[in-house]
Design an enzyme around this catalytic site. Structure first.
Site, PDB file in Angstrom:
ATOM      1  N   HIS A  70     -79.885   5.293 -21.394  1.00 56.67           N
ATOM      2  CA  HIS A  70     -78.681   5.158 -20.560  1.00 56.67           C
ATOM      3  C   HIS A  70     -77.844   6.438 -20.601  1.00 56.67           C
ATOM      4  O   HIS A  70     -76.973   6.599 -21.450  1.00 56.67           O
ATOM      5  CB  HIS A  70     -77.851   3.967 -21.054  1.00 56.67           C
ATOM      6  CG  HIS A  70     -76.760   3.556 -20.106  1.00 56.67           C
ATOM      7  ND1 HIS A  70     -76.331   2.253 -20.008  1.00 56.67           N
ATOM      8  CD2 HIS A  70     -76.008   4.261 -19.233  1.00 56.67           C
ATOM      9  CE1 HIS A  70     -75.355   2.179 -19.101  1.00 56.67           C
ATOM     10  NE2 HIS A  70     -75.136   3.403 -18.631  1.00 56.67           N
ATOM     11  N   ARG A  74     -75.338  13.305 -13.510  1.00 54.12           N
ATOM     12  CA  ARG A  74     -74.442  13.806 -12.447  1.00 54.12           C
ATOM     13  C   ARG A  74     -75.090  14.729 -11.422  1.00 54.12           C
ATOM     14  O   ARG A  74     -74.384  15.265 -10.571  1.00 54.12           O
ATOM     15  CB  ARG A  74     -73.230  14.525 -13.057  1.00 54.12           C
ATOM     16  CG  ARG A  74     -72.487  13.752 -14.138  1.00 54.12           C
ATOM     17  CD  ARG A  74     -71.964  12.433 -13.661  1.00 54.12           C
ATOM     18  NE  ARG A  74     -71.068  11.815 -14.649  1.00 54.12           N
ATOM     19  CZ  ARG A  74     -70.796  10.520 -14.678  1.00 54.12           C
ATOM     20  NH1 ARG A  74     -71.342   9.687 -13.799  1.00 54.12           N
ATOM     21  NH2 ARG A  74     -69.973  10.023 -15.582  1.00 54.12           N
ATOM     22  N   ASN A 104     -76.271   6.628 -10.201  1.00 55.03           N
ATOM     23  CA  ASN A 104     -74.990   6.823  -9.490  1.00 55.03           C
ATOM     24  C   ASN A 104     -74.637   8.301  -9.291  1.00 55.03           C
ATOM     25  O   ASN A 104     -73.577   8.773  -9.681  1.00 55.03           O
ATOM     26  CB  ASN A 104     -73.849   6.074 -10.190  1.00 55.03           C
ATOM     27  CG  ASN A 104     -73.603   6.527 -11.615  1.00 55.03           C
ATOM     28  OD1 ASN A 104     -74.467   7.158 -12.236  1.00 55.03           O
ATOM     29  ND2 ASN A 104     -72.445   6.217 -12.148  1.00 55.03           N
ATOM     30  N   ASP A 161     -75.969   0.639 -12.248  1.00 51.62           N
ATOM     31  CA  ASP A 161     -74.991   0.897 -13.306  1.00 51.62           C
ATOM     32  C   ASP A 161     -73.825   1.751 -12.841  1.00 51.62           C
ATOM     33  O   ASP A 161     -73.985   2.723 -12.107  1.00 51.62           O
ATOM     34  CB  ASP A 161     -75.636   1.576 -14.511  1.00 51.62           C
ATOM     35  CG  ASP A 161     -74.632   1.733 -15.642  1.00 51.62           C
ATOM     36  OD1 ASP A 161     -74.230   0.697 -16.191  1.00 51.62           O
ATOM     37  OD2 ASP A 161     -74.214   2.864 -15.932  1.00 51.62           O
ATOM     38  N   HIS A 241     -74.914  -1.670 -22.318  1.00 47.36           N
ATOM     39  CA  HIS A 241     -73.655  -1.575 -23.073  1.00 47.36           C
ATOM     40  C   HIS A 241     -72.932  -2.904 -23.328  1.00 47.36           C
ATOM     41  O   HIS A 241     -71.806  -3.105 -22.865  1.00 47.36           O
ATOM     42  CB  HIS A 241     -72.704  -0.577 -22.421  1.00 47.36           C
ATOM     43  CG  HIS A 241     -72.577  -0.654 -20.913  1.00 47.36           C
ATOM     44  ND1 HIS A 241     -72.336  -1.820 -20.241  1.00 47.36           N
ATOM     45  CD2 HIS A 241     -72.675   0.300 -19.951  1.00 47.36           C
ATOM     46  CE1 HIS A 241     -72.270  -1.579 -18.946  1.00 47.36           C
ATOM     47  NE2 HIS A 241     -72.487  -0.292 -18.744  1.00 47.36           N
ATOM     48  N   ASN A 287     -65.849   1.765 -19.632  1.00 53.67           N
ATOM     49  CA  ASN A 287     -66.201   0.505 -18.996  1.00 53.67           C
ATOM     50  C   ASN A 287     -67.614   0.119 -19.418  1.00 53.67           C
ATOM     51  O   ASN A 287     -68.541   0.834 -19.099  1.00 53.67           O
ATOM     52  CB  ASN A 287     -66.125   0.680 -17.472  1.00 53.67           C
ATOM     53  CG  ASN A 287     -66.323  -0.633 -16.755  1.00 53.67           C
ATOM     54  OD1 ASN A 287     -66.286  -1.695 -17.386  1.00 53.67           O
ATOM     55  ND2 ASN A 287     -66.568  -0.579 -15.467  1.00 53.67           N
ATOM     56  N   ASP A 314     -74.747   5.732 -23.057  1.00 56.11           N
ATOM     57  CA  ASP A 314     -73.895   5.672 -21.863  1.00 56.11           C
ATOM     58  C   ASP A 314     -73.154   7.012 -21.704  1.00 56.11           C
ATOM     59  O   ASP A 314     -71.974   7.044 -21.326  1.00 56.11           O
ATOM     60  CB  ASP A 314     -72.916   4.497 -21.908  1.00 56.11           C
ATOM     61  CG  ASP A 314     -72.289   4.216 -20.542  1.00 56.11           C
ATOM     62  OD1 ASP A 314     -72.685   4.873 -19.558  1.00 56.11           O
ATOM     63  OD2 ASP A 314     -71.394   3.350 -20.462  1.00 56.11           O
ATOM     64  N   HIS A 318     -67.349  13.732 -17.689  1.00 56.13           N
ATOM     65  CA  HIS A 318     -66.304  13.898 -16.681  1.00 56.13           C
ATOM     66  C   HIS A 318     -65.532  15.168 -17.008  1.00 56.13           C
ATOM     67  O   HIS A 318     -65.360  15.503 -18.173  1.00 56.13           O
ATOM     68  CB  HIS A 318     -65.328  12.710 -16.690  1.00 56.13           C
ATOM     69  CG  HIS A 318     -65.916  11.443 -16.164  1.00 56.13           C
ATOM     70  ND1 HIS A 318     -66.317  11.295 -14.853  1.00 56.13           N
ATOM     71  CD2 HIS A 318     -66.180  10.261 -16.773  1.00 56.13           C
ATOM     72  CE1 HIS A 318     -66.792  10.073 -14.676  1.00 56.13           C
ATOM     73  NE2 HIS A 318     -66.738   9.424 -15.828  1.00 56.13           N
TER      74      HIS A 318
HETATM   75 ZN   LIG Z   1     -72.401   0.658 -16.970  1.00 60.92          ZN
END
Ligand SMILES: [Zn+2]
Length: 433
Positions: A70, A74, A104, A161, A241, A287, A314, A318
Site C-alpha cells: 500500500h 503520485r 489514485n 483507495d 489500513h 484517513n 499507506d 504530500h
Molecule cells: Zn485508503
C-alpha cells in the site's frame, strides 16, 4: 553486478520457511542458490575471487526484502509530491524490495495505458514496483473497470483507495469479477455519510479541539458490508489500513467462518493516538484517522493472532502546499516507507509483538494476501533481501529523507533498528551511510 554473492554470518529470519539461524546465503544469477547454517558451512568462500561479492552480515538481522502492498507514488500527475523513481528510492532506504502503488494518480490507473506507463517508469526504479488498478473508472464509483485488461497489463490487485466504493452493487460486481481474474479487491472502508466533514477521530479529543469527528462506526459498517459481499460472491477481500477495534473483531469473525478476507494495519495506527492532533499538526491528519488506545490494543492483538496479517505503510506523500495549511483543509496522510521498520520494531522492543511475527507481517503475509511470488528467501526465489542493524539508533531528519515529500510526524524522533542494506535480485540498491 557480480554473478555470485554470499551474505555471511547474519541471523537469517524467514518465517516463510521457518528459518531463524545464523546462516550464509548464496546467491547466483540473482536468485537464492542455497542457505547454509554458518556453524556447519564448510564451503570455501573464495574471498576476493573474481565475480564473487562477500557481504559480511555478522551481528545483523537478515530477512526477506520487505513487501509494502500500500503506497501512493503520485506518478503520473503529481510528480511534485513523488515519482515512481523517488518513491522506489525511499522504499529501498526503508528495506522494501517490492511495493504496490495505488491507482489514485492523474490520470487514474483505470486503463492499460496508465498501467503500462507506471511499469515503464518502474523499469529503472530501485525496487520492484507493481501497480494496483482502479475498481471504478476515474475512482468515481459509477462504472467498473476492465479488470481483465488491467490484469493483462500488469495490475496485481484492484482498489479505489483514497475513495470508498460507496455503491454496494458496484462492490458486489467488483468482487465477482475479481474472483474471475483471481485478484484481490482492496477496500478503503469508509461510509461517507458517517464521515461527512470529519477531519479526525470522533471522541473526547475532537470535542476538546472543536474539530468535526469521524466515528469508528464509519469504518466498521463498511468493513461489515464488504465482508458480507465477499461472503456472497466468493471474492477475495483485503481490508486496507484497519484502524478500529470493531474492524478487527469483524475480520476475525469472518475469517473464522471461512470468508476470504485479509487485512493490513499501518505503522502510524499502532504507534500514535488522536491526542497527537492536539496542537493541530497536519502531519497527524490521516484517513482513517488516528484512533484511541483501545483501538491500538486491539490492532496489536489482531497482528499477534494473525487476524491482521500484514503491515502496510499507506505511504502518502504530500507537499507543503497541501500540508502547511489549516488542519481542516490539509490533505490526509503521511510518508511511511523510510520509518516503517523502525516504528514497528519499537513494538517488538516493548514486548508487544514478536520479531518473527513482525517480519512475517512485512514479507510473506502481504505477498500471500495479494498473491505475489515475493516475501521469501527460499532456495530458487529472487534474491530480494534486507539486512538490518537492530542495535543501531538513528534520528529521522528532514534532510536525509529520500522521499520527495517530507510530511511525517516523526522528524526529530530517535528510533532503534536501522536498515543497513537492501538487495533486489542479488543487486544492492541501498546501503546506509
Ligand atoms: Zn485508503
Amino acid at each position: 553486478m557480480a554473478n555470485r554473492v554470499v551474505i555471511t554470518n547474519g541471523r537469517v529470519l524467514d518465517p516463510s520457511i521457518g528459518l531463524d539461524e545464523v546462516s550464509n546465503i548464496y546467491i547466483m544469477g540473482g536468485r537464492v542458490a542455497s542457505i547454509k547454517a554458518s556453524a556447519s558451512d564448510d564451503s570455501p568462500l573464495e574471498e576476493g575471487a573474481p565475480g564473487l561479492d562477500v557481504i559480511d552480515a555478522t551481528g545483523k538481522l537478515v530477512v526477506p526484502g520487505l513487501v509494502d502492498i500500500h503506497t501512493h507514488l503520485r506518478e503520473p500527475g503529481y510528480e511534485y509530491k513523488e515519482t515512481v523513481s523517488t518513491g522506489a528510492g525511499a522504499a529501498a532506504a526503508g528495506g522494501f524490495t517490492t511495493i504496490l502503488c495505488m491507482a489514485n494518480t492523474l490520470p487514474v490507473n483505470d486503463n492499460q495505458s496508465v498501467t503500462r506507463y507506471i511499469l515503464k517508469q518502474a523499469e529503472s526504479a530501485a525496487v520492484r514496483v507493481l501497480p494496483i488498478g482502479a475498481v471504478s473508472l476515474g475512482l468515481k464509483g459509477k462504472t467498473i473497470t476492465e479488470m481483465g485488461e488491467l490484469k493483462e497489463a500488469g495490475c496485481v490487485a484492484f482498489s479505489d483507495d483514497g475513495m470508498p466504493v460507496k455503491d454496494a452493487g458496484l462492490m458486489r460486481r467488483a468482487l465477482e469479477y475479481s474472483a474471475g481474474v483471481g485478484k484481490a479487491i482492496i477496500t478503503h472502508a469508509e461510509e461517507p455519510e458517517l464521515v461527512r466533514d470529519g477531519v479526525m477521530n470522533e471522541g473526547p479529543v475532537s470535542t476538546r479541539l472543536g474539530l468535526p469527528g469521524i466515528p469508528n462506526v464509519a469504518e466498521d459498517s463498511m468493513i461489515a458490508r464488504d465482508i458480507q459481499l465477499a461472503e456472497l460472491t466468493g471474492g477475495r477481500l483485503h481490508v486496507a489500513h484497519v484502524s478500529t477495534r470493531g474492524g478487527v473483531d469483524l475480520i476475525r469473525a469472518a475469517q473464522a467462518r471461512g470468508v476470504k478476507v485479509t487485512a493490513e494495519v499501518a505503522p502510524h495506527h499502532i504507534t500514535l493516538t488522536d491526542s497527537r492532533v492536539i496542537g493541530y499538526d497536519t502531519n497527524a491528519k490521516m484517513n482513517p484517522p488516528l484512533r484511541r488506545d483501545g483501538d491500538i490494543e486491539a490492532l496489536i492483538e489482531g497482528l499477534n493472532d494473525g487476524t491482521i496479517g500484514s503491515i502496510a505503510t499507506d505511504h502518502a506523500p504530500h507537499s507543503v502546499i497541501e500540508k502547511d495549511v489549516e488542519f481542516a483543509c490539509a490533505a490526509n496522510g503521511i510518508i511511511g516507507l523510510e520509518t516503517a521498520f523502525s516504528l514497528v520494531y519499537g513494538l517488538v522492543l516493548d514486548g508487544r509483538l514478536s520479531l518473527e511475527r513482525m517480519v512475517e507481517a512485512m514479507t510473506i503475509s502481504p505477498a500471500k494476501a495479494i498473491g505475489l511470488e515475493c516475501g521469501s528467501i527460499r532456495v530458487g526465489a529472487a534474491a530480494d533481501i534486507t539486512i538490518i542493524d537492530l542495535g543501531a539508533e538513528w534520528t529521522v531528519e528532514a534532510d536525509s529523507i529520500r522521499s520527495r515529500s517530507k510530511n511525517t510526524p516523526y522528524i526529530g524522533v530517535t528510533m532503534k533498528g536501522r536498515v543497513q542494506q537492501t538487495i533486489v535480485g542479488g543487486k544492492t540498491v541501498f546501503t546506509a551511510s
